[in-house]
Design a protein around this motif. Structure first.
Motif, PDB file in Angstrom:
ATOM      1  N   UNK A 189      31.487 -27.227   6.245  1.00 14.74           N
ATOM      2  CA  UNK A 189      32.041 -26.019   6.875  1.00 14.74           C
ATOM      3  C   UNK A 189      31.432 -24.767   6.277  1.00 14.74           C
ATOM      4  N   UNK A 190      31.274 -24.764   4.968  1.00 12.03           N
ATOM      5  CA  UNK A 190      30.690 -23.592   4.313  1.00 12.03           C
ATOM      6  C   UNK A 190      29.203 -23.471   4.646  1.00 12.03           C
ATOM      7  N   UNK A 191      28.525 -24.602   4.648  1.00 15.88           N
ATOM      8  CA  UNK A 191      27.115 -24.589   5.060  1.00 15.88           C
ATOM      9  C   UNK A 191      26.988 -24.052   6.484  1.00 15.88           C
ATOM     10  N   UNK A 192      27.886 -24.510   7.376  1.00 18.58           N
ATOM     11  CA  UNK A 192      27.835 -24.084   8.776  1.00 18.58           C
ATOM     12  C   UNK A 192      28.125 -22.597   8.910  1.00 18.58           C
ATOM     13  N   UNK A 193      29.053 -22.081   8.105  1.00 18.85           N
ATOM     14  CA  UNK A 193      29.391 -20.654   8.187  1.00 18.85           C
ATOM     15  C   UNK A 193      28.214 -19.794   7.731  1.00 18.85           C
ATOM     16  N   UNK A 194      27.552 -20.210   6.672  1.00 22.69           N
ATOM     17  CA  UNK A 194      26.361 -19.476   6.219  1.00 22.69           C
ATOM     18  C   UNK A 194      25.270 -19.557   7.284  1.00 22.69           C
ATOM     19  N   UNK A 195      25.075 -20.741   7.843  1.00 23.33           N
ATOM     20  CA  UNK A 195      24.064 -20.936   8.890  1.00 23.33           C
ATOM     21  C   UNK A 195      24.376 -20.060  10.101  1.00 23.33           C
ATOM     22  N   UNK A 196      25.655 -19.970  10.439  1.00 27.99           N
ATOM     23  CA  UNK A 196      26.059 -19.133  11.571  1.00 27.99           C
ATOM     24  C   UNK A 196      25.711 -17.668  11.318  1.00 27.99           C
ATOM     25  N   UNK A 197      25.956 -17.197  10.104  1.00 26.13           N
ATOM     26  CA  UNK A 197      25.593 -15.815   9.774  1.00 26.13           C
ATOM     27  C   UNK A 197      24.086 -15.597   9.922  1.00 26.13           C
ATOM     28  N   UNK A 198      23.304 -16.599   9.578  1.00 20.27           N
ATOM     29  CA  UNK A 198      21.857 -16.489   9.762  1.00 20.27           C
ATOM     30  C   UNK A 198      21.516 -16.370  11.246  1.00 20.27           C
ATOM     31  N   UNK A 199      22.171 -17.161  12.085  1.00 16.63           N
ATOM     32  CA  UNK A 199      21.925 -17.087  13.524  1.00 16.63           C
ATOM     33  C   UNK A 199      22.255 -15.721  14.081  1.00 16.63           C
ATOM     34  N   UNK A 200      23.364 -15.146  13.599  1.00 13.06           N
ATOM     35  CA  UNK A 200      23.725 -13.804  14.074  1.00 13.06           C
ATOM     36  C   UNK A 200      22.712 -12.768  13.611  1.00 13.06           C
ATOM     37  N   UNK A 201      22.153 -12.965  12.414  1.00 11.31           N
ATOM     38  CA  UNK A 201      21.088 -12.063  11.941  1.00 11.31           C
ATOM     39  C   UNK A 201      19.860 -12.152  12.847  1.00 11.31           C
ATOM     40  N   UNK A 202      19.457 -13.369  13.168  1.00 10.63           N
ATOM     41  CA  UNK A 202      18.309 -13.551  14.062  1.00 10.63           C
ATOM     42  C   UNK A 202      18.555 -12.851  15.407  1.00 10.63           C
ATOM     43  N   UNK A 203      19.770 -13.024  15.921  1.00  8.35           N
ATOM     44  CA  UNK A 203      20.097 -12.430  17.224  1.00  8.35           C
ATOM     45  C   UNK A 203      20.050 -10.895  17.140  1.00  8.35           C
ATOM     46  N   UNK A 204      20.626 -10.339  16.057  1.00  5.82           N
ATOM     47  CA  UNK A 204      20.619  -8.884  15.888  1.00  5.82           C
ATOM     48  C   UNK A 204      19.199  -8.357  15.717  1.00  5.82           C
ATOM     49  N   UNK A 205      18.363  -9.092  15.013  1.00  6.10           N
ATOM     50  CA  UNK A 205      16.970  -8.666  14.846  1.00  6.10           C
ATOM     51  C   UNK A 205      16.260  -8.590  16.190  1.00  6.10           C
ATOM     52  N   UNK A 206      16.538  -9.554  17.075  1.00 10.30           N
ATOM     53  CA  UNK A 206      15.905  -9.532  18.397  1.00 10.30           C
ATOM     54  C   UNK A 206      16.399  -8.343  19.213  1.00 10.30           C
ATOM     55  N   UNK A 207      17.690  -7.982  19.074  1.00 12.07           N
ATOM     56  CA  UNK A 207      18.213  -6.808  19.777  1.00 12.07           C
ATOM     57  C   UNK A 207      17.544  -5.539  19.266  1.00 12.07           C
ATOM     58  N   UNK A 208      17.392  -5.439  17.941  1.00 10.81           N
ATOM     59  CA  UNK A 208      16.765  -4.258  17.362  1.00 10.81           C
ATOM     60  C   UNK A 208      15.311  -4.130  17.798  1.00 10.81           C
ATOM     61  N   UNK A 209      14.667  -5.279  17.942  1.00 11.42           N
ATOM     62  CA  UNK A 209      13.263  -5.253  18.365  1.00 11.42           C
ATOM     63  C   UNK A 209      13.137  -4.833  19.813  1.00 11.42           C
ATOM     64  N   UNK A 210      14.208  -5.022  20.608  1.00 13.13           N
ATOM     65  CA  UNK A 210      14.182  -4.646  22.017  1.00 13.13           C
ATOM     66  C   UNK A 210      13.225  -5.480  22.834  1.00 13.13           C
ATOM     67  N   UNK A 211      12.947  -6.684  22.386  1.00 14.16           N
ATOM     68  CA  UNK A 211      11.981  -7.533  23.076  1.00 14.16           C
ATOM     69  C   UNK A 211      12.650  -8.818  23.524  1.00 14.16           C
ATOM     70  N   UNK A 212      12.595  -9.093  24.832  1.00 13.92           N
ATOM     71  CA  UNK A 212      13.231 -10.290  25.380  1.00 13.92           C
ATOM     72  C   UNK A 212      12.612 -11.548  24.794  1.00 13.92           C
ATOM     73  N   UNK A 213      11.330 -11.551  24.564  1.00 14.81           N
ATOM     74  CA  UNK A 213      10.649 -12.740  24.077  1.00 14.81           C
ATOM     75  C   UNK A 213      10.536 -12.815  22.569  1.00 14.81           C
ATOM     76  N   UNK A 214      11.367 -12.079  21.853  1.00 14.55           N
ATOM     77  CA  UNK A 214      11.264 -12.051  20.393  1.00 14.55           C
ATOM     78  C   UNK A 214      11.498 -13.452  19.829  1.00 14.55           C
ATOM     79  N   UNK A 215      10.643 -13.897  18.893  1.00  7.61           N
ATOM     80  CA  UNK A 215      10.782 -15.269  18.358  1.00  7.61           C
ATOM     81  C   UNK A 215      12.114 -15.531  17.682  1.00  7.61           C
ATOM     82  N   UNK A 216      12.768 -14.490  17.172  1.00  6.16           N
ATOM     83  CA  UNK A 216      14.055 -14.701  16.509  1.00  6.16           C
ATOM     84  C   UNK A 216      15.148 -15.126  17.474  1.00  6.16           C
ATOM     85  N   UNK A 217      14.960 -14.862  18.770  1.00  3.28           N
ATOM     86  CA  UNK A 217      15.933 -15.353  19.753  1.00  3.28           C
ATOM     87  C   UNK A 217      15.957 -16.875  19.757  1.00  3.28           C
ATOM     88  N   UNK A 218      14.783 -17.481  19.698  1.00  2.00           N
ATOM     89  CA  UNK A 218      14.707 -18.941  19.670  1.00  2.00           C
ATOM     90  C   UNK A 218      15.341 -19.477  18.393  1.00  2.00           C
TER      91      UNK A 218
END
Length: 931
Positions: free
Chosen positions: A269-298
């Protein structure tokens, strides 16, 4: 620090320290004696303090300091004034607000304290507050008769860490995982007691070499969340990855000391929660980049689906569906429609899904999004309505706020279908309801999506001003939330929250120094649109409010309008001074009375008159203006009152009128003397470079260093200076084009900076509406002349551009912007001014307008040339007395170069189709891009 060993050894050391303290208290009866006890942990302090009270033969009074004391000696003196106890024990120093200032004054108040408190005082401190006391009150520290340290054993610190760690992860999971939970909401901000204790425990355990792996993993997770909340996604990901690595190491162990208090499920559960925070970081980075095809979305998608599988194995289905929603939004952003459809259908086919209506609604919402993408509006409406019905039925009043984001998303989908079916009133109703249900912090992207659909709706129904206002709101919001580096056209000079983002720190410093000195009068002047008002409101005024001048707090009365200057100034002074505004007739005497009250209240008042050139047009009667002059002279004679006048460069001469009305010897009878004036100039090349680096770094929109250098060189004028407004406009267009490298920049055009300005111009023209295209081109043309200059024009001079045009059709509008030609021109000018391309000078009897950027003159004249084709004669402005000779020249050129004009027209239309994904008129009401 001594290494932590066994609990018995630490207890022995603490008992010796307490014995020393007890002896000091006993021998110091009847006189003031300060004793310091360093202890970093609340539980340990409470236990040992009670032990002292039991073993010490002297009765001890306890005091917990208030959070915001005026000084430290007064609460101590009050606590001992009528008490029979013969010693005082003081807690809570580390929690006092503004502790450095209080400690700095404590040494000076030492005599007051010793005189009123004739008994020993035991002051409990943490390691940090003790270091602060040593630094800020060294004399007081030197006078202490006893200073002891109390330690916690490794076992006690391990318990503290495990309990805190358990609470942290439990709180985060209980609050849901779909949105980032701020550290303040769970009591883990840096200033909190628990964070201070955990930091001290980490330091102590590291020094002893006994820091358990699980605690190290949690500490890295906490530090990662700190960076995450500050939008430092790169640093956050580094911390999260370190935490993840440690949790993975623990999971791989079979039997160890670290695993004794963990189950495999809790570790996962703790591993998953940390992993989830990483996913949200990737998603936010793609929003900041303003690019639909940003690799962090994948990366975000893969991360979310991994977490879904873990929570599903643990049968934590509520968490599973929350993460599934994040995965679905990511798949939408990626355009992976087949994968999204498979997930949605898998959810709907799950056994027992009927008992989970919100999960059903989520799946139907994904199917509606897919149908919208393929313009299958009938199916989209069906799926969105199903999602909405299920979601509303499952939302009890107590849980409605928790489900509001989902309901708002389904309302947005239905509104999109209704708008494309020309049910504009229905679409507007759904969008307004959806907007009211979403808080910006709960789902920023959904909020922006709703705003975008509202903007499109207003645009396509002819409400261009409403559409433009929403565009400004979007730009400012994206800037404030770190999604955009540059605020761009959207009131760039008035909406900036941080003066450092426009490179004006040095100007702020100089002006604050002037006001802090004996100087009574400042004239701030500069070219129109250079940012004088922004400098004051966003930089100088906040800086002045943080300091004292001659030991007096500063209040600033800021005024922009002068029709009734007495009333406005009086209200401004009262508001700035924190006194209620009482309706009534304002007089000069009343204003002077309020200034006198400020003087008596130990306040320094600074009167700032922005856009002061408008004072002369708002009050055309010179006799009436004389009253202000006399008031101005009286203010200069008053102690602790200063005056700042802000004017456009070309209007400075108007101040000479003041010298006609009498003595100004207090400022040397020379109101325009250089010592009073401060000219605000454009940015230097170095200031511009620093500004670009700062704003792009803040929002993680990174530019190649070579591109930053080239952009600065390209924007510099002949004097080697850069307009801050032009920098904002070009920078915003650069990000809209998603240009990050020198190669991409050079591919834009042979003159990339010119191209970006022209893109901003084209966008402003589109914002005015298709029906107004001819009128806005003609308006812009009249703001140029045949010599490539930018003449200033009055509203009346510009009005003929709309006189012979039919009013803009009203399709669905509650406003009356386009009911007459006067209002139509006002609409166009308001949008052009709001876009940062045209400056408006408020004058009497009518405002005057001027093109801001001379680099656009040639392009505007080319646009106008294209509009003079034979089938466009109806849109030609009738201005017999304005620019007639220039226009005749252009008509002769057209007759000679008709093929060239046609090529310019074709080039313009091809240019309009290129790249800009945010322009409203690129989308039809069928939902497809126009060709």
């Amino acid at each position: 620090m001594t290494s932590l060993t066994t609990s018995d050894h630490v207890d022995e050391l603490n008992l010796k320290a307490l014995a020393t303290l007890t002896r000091s208290i006993t021998v110091s009866q009847g006189r003031f004696a300060l004793m310091l006890v360093r202890c970093n942990y609340t539980a340990l302090r409470h236990r040992l303090a009670q032990q002292i009270k039991v073993t010490c033969p002297v009765q001890i009074q306890e005091l917990t300091l208030p959070r915001s004391p005026n000084n430290l000696w007064q609460p101590m003196a009050n606590a001992t004034a009528h008490q029979k106890q013969r010693a005082l024990m003081v807690y809570g120093l580390e929690d006092v607000e503004n502790l450095p200032a209080l400690l700095a004054n404590l040494e000076a108040d030492q005599g007051e304290l010793s005189g009123r408190c004739q008994m020993p005082v035991v002051l409990w401190l943490t390691e940090d507050s003790l270091s602060m006391l040593v630094k800020l009150a060294p004399g007081l520290y030197a006078s202490t008769i006893t200073a002891i340290s109390l330690r916690a054993s490794a076992t006690e610190l391990d318990v503290l860490w495990r309990e805190s760690s358990d609470r942290l992860f439990a709180d985060l999971l209980d609050r849901g995982v779909e949105h980032f939970v701020p550290k303040e909401d769970i009591g883990f901000c840096e200033q909190s007691r628990i964070r201070r204790e955990l930091q001290a425990a980490t330091r102590d355990l590291k020094n002893s070499g006994t820091l358990p792996l699980a605690l190290a993993a949690t500490w890295q997770f906490i530090l990662g969340r700190d960076e995450d909340q500050k939008k430092n996604m790169g640093e956050a990901l580094v911390r999260y990855q370190k935490s993840l690595n440690i949790w993975e190491q623990l999971q791989s162990q079979t039997v160890s000391g670290d695993l004794q208090s963990f189950t495999i499920n809790s570790l996962q559960s703790r591993w998953a929660l940390v992993k989830l925070h990483m996913g949200q970081c990737y998603y936010q980075q793609s929003l900041m980049a303003g690019s639909v095809g940003h690799p962090n979305l994948q990366l975000a998608k893969d991360t979310f689906l991994t977490v879904v599988r873990i929570f599903a194995r643990q049968q934590r289905f509520e968490l599973c569906w929350q993460v599934m929603n994040l995965a679905g939004k990511t798949l939408c952003a990626l355009g992976h429609w087949l994968e999204l459809e498979n997930i949605a259908n898998a959810v709907l086919s799950e056994e027992g899904v009927e008992e989970l209506p919100l999960n059903q609604a989520q799946a139907y919402g994904f199917l509606a999004e897919i149908a919208l993408h393929y313009s299958d509006f009938e199916r989209a409406l069906e799926q969105a309505n199903l999602a909405l019905e299920l979601s509303q039925a499952a939302a009890e009043p107590a849980n409605l706020s928790d489900n509001s984001v989902g309901i708002a998303r389904y309302l947005l989908q239905i509104a999109k279908v209704e708008a494309r079916s020309h049910n504009f009133s229905g679409a507007l109703e759904k969008l307004e309801k959806a907007q009211s249900m979403v808080e910006i912090e709960s789902d920023l992207q959904l909020y922006l999506d709703i705003k975008q659909e509202l903007r499109l709706l207003f645009y396509h129904t002819g409400q261009f001003w409403e559409s433009f206002q929403i565009k400004q709101q979007q730009q400012i919001l994206r800037y404030e939330k770190g999604l955009s580096a540059f605020v761009g056209n959207a009131a760039a000079q008035e909406k900036l929250a941080d003066i450092s983002t426009i490179g004006r720190e040095e100007d702020v410093s100089v002006l604050v120094d002037r006001f802090s000195s004996d100087q009574k009068f400042v004239v701030l002047h500069g070219d129109n649109g250079i940012g004088k008002g922004c400098l004051l409101e966003c930089g100088v005024i906040p800086a002045l409010q943080r300091i004292k001048i001659d030991q007096r707090s500063v209040v600033v009365a800021f005024q922009k309008n002068y029709g009734d200057w007495r009333t406005m100034l009086l209200e401004s002074i009262l508001q700035a001074s924190g006194r209620p505004v009482i309706p009534g007739v304002a007089t000069v005497d009343a204003i002077q009375e309020e200034l006198a009250i400020n003087i008596q209240s130990n306040l320094c008042t600074i009167l700032m008159f922005d856009r002061f050139e408008e004072f002369f047009s708002a009050i055309p009667d010179v006799i009436v203006r004389q009253e202000f002059f006399l008031f101005f002279r009286e203010c200069l004679a008053m102690p602790q009152v200063k005056v700042c006048i802000v004017m456009r460069q070309e209007n400075l001469h108007q101040l000479l009128e003041f010298e006609q009305f009498g003595d100004l010897s207090i400022i040397g009878n020379n109101i325009l003397d250089r010592q009073w004036r401060y000219q605000l100039r454009n940015l230097t090349l170095e200031q511009a470079r620093t500004t670009i680096d700062r704003v792009t770094g803040n929002c993680r929109y990174y530019l190649e260093p070579a591109l930053s250098q080239q952009l600065v060189q390209d924007l510099a004028n002949s004097h080697g200076e850069i307009s801050p407004l032009q920098l904002q406009v070009v920078g915003a267009q650069l990000q809209n084009e998603n240009v990050r490298t020198m190669g991409q920049y050079l591919q834009l055009s042979s003159q990339p900076q010119q191209y970006l300005m022209e893109r901003a111009l084209d966008e402003a023209i589109r914002d005015c509406g298709r029906e107004n295209h001819g009128a806005v081109i003609n308006t812009l043309y009249l703001l140029t002349d045949g010599q490539g200059q930018r003449p200033e024009r009055s509203f009346s001079q510009l009005l003929p551009v709309t006189r012979d045009l039919p009013p803009t059709p009203q399709r669905y509008s509650a406003s009356s912007h386009h009911h007459n030609h006067y209002a139509q021109l006002l609409l166009l000018l308001n949008i052009l001014v709001g876009s940062g391309l045209v400056a408006c000078a408020k004058c009497e009897p009518e405002n005057r307008y001027q093109l801001v950027h001379s680099c656009l003159v040639e392009k505007i004249q080319a646009y106008y040339t294209s509009s003079l084709m034979p089938d466009s004669q109806a849109t030609k402005p009738r201005t017999n007395n304005l620019q007639s000779s220039t226009r005749q020249i252009w008509q002769n050129i057209i007759q000679i170069c008709t093929p060239l004009a046609y090529r310019l027209t074709a080039s313009f239309h091809g240019w309009r189709k290129n790249k800009n994904i945010d322009a409203p008129d690129r989308y039809t009401l069928t939902g497809k891009k126009s060709s």
